[in-house]
Motif scaffolding. Sequence first.
Motif, PDB file in Angstrom:
ATOM      1  N   LEU A 116      -6.330   8.588  -3.047  1.00  0.00           N
ATOM      2  CA  LEU A 116      -6.684   9.272  -4.271  1.00  0.00           C
ATOM      3  C   LEU A 116      -8.147   9.659  -4.217  1.00  0.00           C
ATOM      4  O   LEU A 116      -8.970   8.948  -3.642  1.00  0.00           O
ATOM      5  CB  LEU A 116      -6.450   8.349  -5.472  1.00  0.00           C
ATOM      6  CG  LEU A 116      -4.998   7.964  -5.769  1.00  0.00           C
ATOM      7  CD1 LEU A 116      -4.960   6.985  -6.926  1.00  0.00           C
ATOM      8  CD2 LEU A 116      -4.174   9.189  -6.090  1.00  0.00           C
ATOM      9  N   ARG A 117      -8.422  10.777  -4.801  1.00  0.00           N
ATOM     10  CA  ARG A 117      -9.816  11.192  -4.915  1.00  0.00           C
ATOM     11  C   ARG A 117     -10.274  10.896  -6.323  1.00  0.00           C
ATOM     12  O   ARG A 117      -9.715  11.399  -7.293  1.00  0.00           O
ATOM     13  CB  ARG A 117      -9.936  12.683  -4.597  1.00  0.00           C
ATOM     14  CG  ARG A 117      -9.556  12.995  -3.170  1.00  0.00           C
ATOM     15  CD  ARG A 117      -9.670  14.463  -2.901  1.00  0.00           C
ATOM     16  NE  ARG A 117     -11.056  14.925  -3.025  1.00  0.00           N
ATOM     17  CZ  ARG A 117     -11.474  16.127  -2.655  1.00  0.00           C
ATOM     18  NH1 ARG A 117     -10.637  16.972  -2.152  1.00  0.00           N
ATOM     19  NH2 ARG A 117     -12.724  16.466  -2.794  1.00  0.00           N
ATOM     20  N   ARG A 118     -11.250  10.080  -6.395  1.00  0.00           N
ATOM     21  CA  ARG A 118     -11.739   9.712  -7.717  1.00  0.00           C
ATOM     22  C   ARG A 118     -13.206   9.351  -7.612  1.00  0.00           C
ATOM     23  O   ARG A 118     -13.730   9.129  -6.534  1.00  0.00           O
ATOM     24  CB  ARG A 118     -10.945   8.535  -8.268  1.00  0.00           C
ATOM     25  CG  ARG A 118     -10.806   7.407  -7.272  1.00  0.00           C
ATOM     26  CD  ARG A 118     -10.231   6.161  -7.861  1.00  0.00           C
ATOM     27  NE  ARG A 118      -8.983   6.402  -8.584  1.00  0.00           N
ATOM     28  CZ  ARG A 118      -8.281   5.447  -9.167  1.00  0.00           C
ATOM     29  NH1 ARG A 118      -8.693   4.206  -9.081  1.00  0.00           N
ATOM     30  NH2 ARG A 118      -7.179   5.718  -9.823  1.00  0.00           N
ATOM     31  N   THR A 119     -13.824   9.305  -8.750  1.00  0.00           N
ATOM     32  CA  THR A 119     -15.241   8.985  -8.731  1.00  0.00           C
ATOM     33  C   THR A 119     -15.423   7.506  -8.448  1.00  0.00           C
ATOM     34  O   THR A 119     -14.512   6.700  -8.578  1.00  0.00           O
ATOM     35  CB  THR A 119     -15.875   9.321 -10.087  1.00  0.00           C
ATOM     36  OG1 THR A 119     -15.270   8.495 -11.091  1.00  0.00           O
ATOM     37  CG2 THR A 119     -15.646  10.773 -10.437  1.00  0.00           C
ATOM     38  N   MET A 120     -16.632   7.152  -8.049  1.00  0.00           N
ATOM     39  CA  MET A 120     -16.899   5.760  -7.732  1.00  0.00           C
ATOM     40  C   MET A 120     -16.750   4.888  -8.969  1.00  0.00           C
ATOM     41  O   MET A 120     -16.443   3.708  -8.878  1.00  0.00           O
ATOM     42  CB  MET A 120     -18.306   5.618  -7.150  1.00  0.00           C
ATOM     43  CG  MET A 120     -18.445   6.318  -5.795  1.00  0.00           C
ATOM     44  SD  MET A 120     -20.077   6.089  -5.071  1.00  0.00           S
ATOM     45  CE  MET A 120     -19.944   4.374  -4.530  1.00  0.00           C
ATOM     46  N   ALA A 121     -16.968   5.471 -10.114  1.00  0.00           N
ATOM     47  CA  ALA A 121     -16.814   4.715 -11.346  1.00  0.00           C
ATOM     48  C   ALA A 121     -15.360   4.335 -11.576  1.00  0.00           C
ATOM     49  O   ALA A 121     -15.065   3.359 -12.257  1.00  0.00           O
ATOM     50  CB  ALA A 121     -17.344   5.527 -12.522  1.00  0.00           C
ATOM     51  N   GLN A 122     -14.483   5.104 -10.983  1.00  0.00           N
ATOM     52  CA  GLN A 122     -13.053   4.845 -11.162  1.00  0.00           C
ATOM     53  C   GLN A 122     -12.462   4.131  -9.953  1.00  0.00           C
ATOM     54  O   GLN A 122     -11.257   3.927  -9.876  1.00  0.00           O
ATOM     55  CB  GLN A 122     -12.310   6.176 -11.365  1.00  0.00           C
ATOM     56  CG  GLN A 122     -12.731   6.918 -12.624  1.00  0.00           C
ATOM     57  CD  GLN A 122     -12.083   8.296 -12.703  1.00  0.00           C
ATOM     58  OE1 GLN A 122     -12.157   9.060 -11.774  1.00  0.00           O
ATOM     59  NE2 GLN A 122     -11.452   8.599 -13.824  1.00  0.00           N
ATOM     60  N   ALA A 123     -13.333   3.745  -9.045  1.00  0.00           N
ATOM     61  CA  ALA A 123     -12.848   3.177  -7.782  1.00  0.00           C
ATOM     62  C   ALA A 123     -11.982   1.952  -8.003  1.00  0.00           C
ATOM     63  O   ALA A 123     -11.033   1.717  -7.261  1.00  0.00           O
ATOM     64  CB  ALA A 123     -14.024   2.826  -6.885  1.00  0.00           C
ATOM     65  N   ASN A 124     -12.317   1.188  -8.991  1.00  0.00           N
ATOM     66  CA  ASN A 124     -11.582  -0.059  -9.193  1.00  0.00           C
ATOM     67  C   ASN A 124     -10.489   0.062 -10.249  1.00  0.00           C
ATOM     68  O   ASN A 124      -9.886  -0.925 -10.632  1.00  0.00           O
ATOM     69  CB  ASN A 124     -12.562  -1.171  -9.594  1.00  0.00           C
ATOM     70  CG  ASN A 124     -13.479  -1.549  -8.441  1.00  0.00           C
ATOM     71  OD1 ASN A 124     -13.062  -1.571  -7.299  1.00  0.00           O
ATOM     72  ND2 ASN A 124     -14.728  -1.816  -8.738  1.00  0.00           N
ATOM     73  N   ASP A 125     -10.286   1.267 -10.694  1.00  0.00           N
ATOM     74  CA  ASP A 125      -9.205   1.452 -11.654  1.00  0.00           C
ATOM     75  C   ASP A 125      -7.858   1.297 -10.949  1.00  0.00           C
ATOM     76  O   ASP A 125      -7.731   1.592  -9.772  1.00  0.00           O
ATOM     77  CB  ASP A 125      -9.286   2.854 -12.274  1.00  0.00           C
ATOM     78  CG  ASP A 125     -10.426   2.960 -13.268  1.00  0.00           C
ATOM     79  OD1 ASP A 125     -11.089   1.921 -13.501  1.00  0.00           O
ATOM     80  OD2 ASP A 125     -10.662   4.045 -13.782  1.00  0.00           O
ATOM     81  N   PRO A 126      -6.872   0.818 -11.663  1.00  0.00           N
ATOM     82  CA  PRO A 126      -5.546   0.675 -11.056  1.00  0.00           C
ATOM     83  C   PRO A 126      -4.969   2.035 -10.686  1.00  0.00           C
ATOM     84  O   PRO A 126      -5.142   3.012 -11.409  1.00  0.00           O
ATOM     85  CB  PRO A 126      -4.715  -0.013 -12.146  1.00  0.00           C
ATOM     86  CG  PRO A 126      -5.427   0.273 -13.424  1.00  0.00           C
ATOM     87  CD  PRO A 126      -6.882   0.387 -13.067  1.00  0.00           C
ATOM     88  N   ALA A 127      -4.320   2.057  -9.553  1.00  0.00           N
ATOM     89  CA  ALA A 127      -3.700   3.302  -9.103  1.00  0.00           C
ATOM     90  C   ALA A 127      -2.188   3.151  -9.147  1.00  0.00           C
ATOM     91  O   ALA A 127      -1.658   2.056  -9.016  1.00  0.00           O
ATOM     92  CB  ALA A 127      -4.152   3.617  -7.674  1.00  0.00           C
ATOM     93  N   VAL A 128      -1.545   4.244  -9.344  1.00  0.00           N
ATOM     94  CA  VAL A 128      -0.089   4.238  -9.400  1.00  0.00           C
ATOM     95  C   VAL A 128       0.457   4.912  -8.151  1.00  0.00           C
ATOM     96  O   VAL A 128      -0.005   5.976  -7.748  1.00  0.00           O
ATOM     97  CB  VAL A 128       0.415   4.969 -10.661  1.00  0.00           C
ATOM     98  CG1 VAL A 128       1.944   5.000 -10.682  1.00  0.00           C
ATOM     99  CG2 VAL A 128      -0.103   4.283 -11.911  1.00  0.00           C
ATOM    100  N   CYS A 129       1.401   4.251  -7.546  1.00  0.00           N
ATOM    101  CA  CYS A 129       2.052   4.780  -6.351  1.00  0.00           C
ATOM    102  C   CYS A 129       2.739   6.103  -6.680  1.00  0.00           C
ATOM    103  O   CYS A 129       3.214   6.301  -7.791  1.00  0.00           O
ATOM    104  CB  CYS A 129       3.074   3.750  -5.870  1.00  0.00           C
ATOM    105  SG  CYS A 129       4.259   4.352  -4.677  1.00  0.00           S
ATOM    106  N   PRO A 130       2.773   7.020  -5.690  1.00  0.00           N
ATOM    107  CA  PRO A 130       3.491   8.287  -5.900  1.00  0.00           C
ATOM    108  C   PRO A 130       4.943   8.077  -6.316  1.00  0.00           C
ATOM    109  O   PRO A 130       5.552   8.940  -6.948  1.00  0.00           O
ATOM    110  CB  PRO A 130       3.408   8.959  -4.528  1.00  0.00           C
ATOM    111  CG  PRO A 130       2.183   8.410  -3.906  1.00  0.00           C
ATOM    112  CD  PRO A 130       2.080   6.994  -4.405  1.00  0.00           C
TER     113      PRO A 130
END
Length: 74
Positions: free
Chosen positions: A17-31
């Motif tokens: 995922l491309r996201r900002t460093m501020a969002q780096a630790n946010d939970p990600a959802v699998c495709p």
Amino acid sequence: MPRYDFRCRSCGATFELRRTMAQANDPAVCPEGHGDTVKLLSTVAVTGGSAAAAPAPSGGGGGGGGCCGGGCCG
Ligand SMILES: [Zn+2]
């Protein structure tokens, strides 16, 4: 924007995922829609730089399996 690699522990899929460093630790959802994912430690692409490949070792050996120099080749 840095890219982060994630791996889904439900289906084992890896995705990025491309996201900002501020969002780096946010939970990600699998495709696939799974929420049980972990962020992988990966190299973050830094703009303005290029990864230098390690120089390949040159010379030595004669086709592989040469003498080890320890007397094994008698
Ligand atoms: Zn999944």
